[in-house]
Design an enzyme around this catalytic site. Structure first.
Site, PDB file in Angstrom:
ATOM      1  CG  ASP A 169      51.387  31.950  18.845  1.00 22.94           C
ATOM      2  OD1 ASP A 169      51.956  32.736  19.707  1.00 22.94           O
ATOM      3  OD2 ASP A 169      51.830  30.982  18.373  1.00 22.94           O
ATOM      4  CG  ASP A 198      51.297  31.738  23.205  1.00 26.15           C
ATOM      5  OD1 ASP A 198      51.750  31.240  24.318  1.00 26.15           O
ATOM      6  OD2 ASP A 198      52.023  32.711  22.710  1.00 26.15           O
ATOM      7  CE1 TYR A 201      49.058  35.770  22.984  1.00 24.45           C
ATOM      8  CE2 TYR A 201      47.643  34.069  22.035  1.00 24.45           C
ATOM      9  CZ  TYR A 201      48.880  34.810  22.232  1.00 24.45           C
ATOM     10  OH  TYR A 201      49.664  34.239  21.216  1.00 24.45           O
ATOM     11  CG  ASN A 235      54.802  33.158  25.517  1.00 23.76           C
ATOM     12  OD1 ASN A 235      54.514  32.464  24.519  1.00 23.76           O
ATOM     13  ND2 ASN A 235      54.629  34.464  25.751  1.00 23.76           N
ATOM     14  CG  HIS A 320      54.939  28.621  22.181  1.00 23.66           C
ATOM     15  ND1 HIS A 320      53.740  28.621  21.405  1.00 23.66           N
ATOM     16  CD2 HIS A 320      55.138  29.783  22.700  1.00 23.66           C
ATOM     17  CE1 HIS A 320      53.412  29.951  21.472  1.00 23.66           C
ATOM     18  NE2 HIS A 320      54.137  30.671  22.147  1.00 23.66           N
ATOM     19  CG  HIS A 330      59.087  36.208  20.476  1.00 27.64           C
ATOM     20  ND1 HIS A 330      59.102  36.541  21.779  1.00 27.64           N
ATOM     21  CD2 HIS A 330      57.894  36.350  20.026  1.00 27.64           C
ATOM     22  CE1 HIS A 330      57.771  37.021  22.057  1.00 27.64           C
ATOM     23  NE2 HIS A 330      57.215  36.847  21.003  1.00 27.64           N
ATOM     24  CG  HIS A 357      57.413  32.504  21.082  1.00 25.19           C
ATOM     25  ND1 HIS A 357      56.510  32.854  22.007  1.00 25.19           N
ATOM     26  CD2 HIS A 357      58.593  32.992  21.410  1.00 25.19           C
ATOM     27  CE1 HIS A 357      57.287  33.619  22.959  1.00 25.19           C
ATOM     28  NE2 HIS A 357      58.381  33.574  22.663  1.00 25.19           N
ATOM     29  CB  VAL A 358      57.661  34.415  15.459  1.00 22.14           C
ATOM     30  CG1 VAL A 358      57.746  35.607  14.778  1.00 22.14           C
ATOM     31  CG2 VAL A 358      58.826  34.337  16.379  1.00 22.14           C
TER      32      VAL A 358
END
Length: 469
Positions: A169, A198, A201, A235, A320, A330, A357-358
């Protein structure tokens, strides 16, 4: 006698209360929620004129240079780059100190996304490399040449030491830059990055501004041009935007970032496997179909039995969306995938699962919830020494900021959690031991804010719990 009876009842009551308190401690006592308090600041993206986004000088100079493993064993490398003015050469010139210069030819592609047209994206696979060898390579032949280098991994084997970096991320904020700098200066020296999804972005900008794919590629080049990053789709790679007539998922990602998925029998670039040194790495896709009889399901069902732990003792899974997550962000998004695949992870004794993700950090104990079904009520994860440790490392530093809201009380399966940006390293020593360390951005480069000795689930399956028991 009456006095003695009263005393006995009081004593019994005290014992009962103490027992209740102790039982609460057992049920509710999770691991450690860090007492470190990060100064609350807004996460800010670096402006487009930042040094890290600078376009290299020279006519048609290659930019956004990046490499990843190009086969399943580590004897090939995919070299990718972008040229802007014209396609230019697809050739990569490469050599080692012990070999003459050789050439490898690749292919070029472009894509359009809404009102954006990409540069010329080149992908060239260099094959038949020697293990554990430093290679130099040149791209941009015929116009502006740029030279880089990489080191191939040691030959696959059970006691081969190797150090992976872990980043997720990332984005392109000032905090992202701190994370990448912190990783680069870590004295532990990761030799390849396991990236848990990720990337740029770009989809968070108006009309999924694909210029932000270009800036991210230039920003990360300083690391990924020199050591392979092993890609996982998140995502923010989906880029599905029917409101602007963009209905092909993962279009920018799949054009820009190639992976050797066919080498492991996969039918799509979102799930695949590689071997590297003493590790077998399985990459899964949280955002592709994973239910029974889907291509990803069928592939993983056939893939796990292929893992030869006498050759690659360390079994690592990347995805992810985390399966175990005690933040209020999430929450339970990974639950349906967990229900499908967790029994396999326990059966095949996966050592560790890394997810993102988090936007925070968390490490679990070895636990599983495979006994649960919707009617039996057995719904609390239990200690399971055949299960992996689950680590959430979606703390790269992106614009969306930190996930600071945690569930309370901390569940017993959660060993350590903290809302800070950072990265980690997984340092394999031999077939039985690996040292894991998480580094928050605010600390000195050698400091680990959380760490753990991993004992291999196949060769040395002793209890390596780290929370108070």
């Amino acid at each position: 006698m009456a006095k003695m009876g009263t005393s006995s009842r009081v004593a019994a009551a005290i014992v009962a209360v103490l027992g209740f308190v102790l039982s609460l401690a057992v049920v509710c006592n999770g691991g450690k929620t860090s007492s470190f308090v990060r100064k609350v600041e807004k996460t800010v993206d670096m402006p487009l004129d930042s040094d890290v986004f600078k376009v290299p000088p020279g006519y048609n100079a290659p930019q956004q240079v990046h490499i990843t493993q190009g086969d399943q064993l580590g004897k090939a490398v995919i070299v990718s780059w972008v040229t802007v003015e014209e396609p230019g050469s697809n050739t990569v010139l490469y050599w080692s100190a012990y070999s003459k210069k050789q050439k490898s030819e690749g292919k070029v592609t472009t894509y359009k996304f809404y009102n954006y047209t990409s540069g010329y994206i080149h992908h060239t696979t260099i094959r038949n490399l020697k293990f554990n060898t430093k290679y130099y390579y040149v791209v941009g032949i015929g116009h502006t040449e740029r030279q880089f280098w990489f080191i191939t991994p040691p030959e696959v084997g059970p006691d081969v030491p190797y150090t992976f970096g872990l980043i997720g991320d990332l984005g392109q904020s000032f905090d992202s830059n701190k994370t990448l700098t912190h990783y680069e200066l870590n004295p532990q020296k990761g030799q390849a990055v396991l990236f848990v999804g990720d990337l740029s972005y770009a989809d968070t900008y108006p009309n999924h501004d694909n210029v932000r794919w270009d800036t991210w590629g230039r920003f990360t080049e300083r690391s990924v041009a020199y050591q392979p990053w092993i890609w996982t789709a998140g995502n923010h790679e989906i880029d599905f935007a029917p409101e602007i007539d963009e209905t092909k998922p993962f279009k920018p990602y799949t054009h820009r970032y190639h992976v050797p998925y066919k080498a492991s029998g996969s039918t799509a670039p979102f799930w695949y496997s590689i071997k590297r040194a003493s590790a077998y790495i399985i990459v899964l896709s949280s955002y592709s179909a994973y239910g029974k009889y889907t291509p990803q399901y069928k592939w993983l069902e056939q893939e796990l039995p292929k893992v030869n732990r006498s050759e690659t003792p360390w079994l690592i899974v990347l995805m992810h969306s985390p399966w175990y997550n005690s933040y209020n962000y999430h929450y339970m998004e990974g639950e349906t995938m967990r229900v499908m695949y967790e029994p396999w992870f326990v059966k095949y004794k996966v050592d560790v699962v890394f997810a993102g993700h988090v936007h925070a950090y968390e490490r679990s104990e070895r636990i599983s919830n495979v006994a649960y079904n919707i009617v039996n009520g057995i719904c609390i994860p239990v200690k399971d020494q055949s299960a992996p440790v689950y680590i959430t490392i979606g703390d790269g530093g992106n614009l969306e900021g930190l996930a600071t809201n945690m569930t309370e009380p901390q569940p017993a399966y959660s060993a350590y959690r903290e809302a800070s940006f950072g990265h980690a390293t997984f340092d394999i020593k031999n077939r039985t031991h690996a040292y894991y360390g998480w580094h928050r951005n605010q600390d000195g480069y050698a400091v680990t804010a959380d760490s753990m000795w991993f004992f291999n689930r196949y060769y040395h399956p002793v209890d390596d719990s780290t929370s108070a028991q």
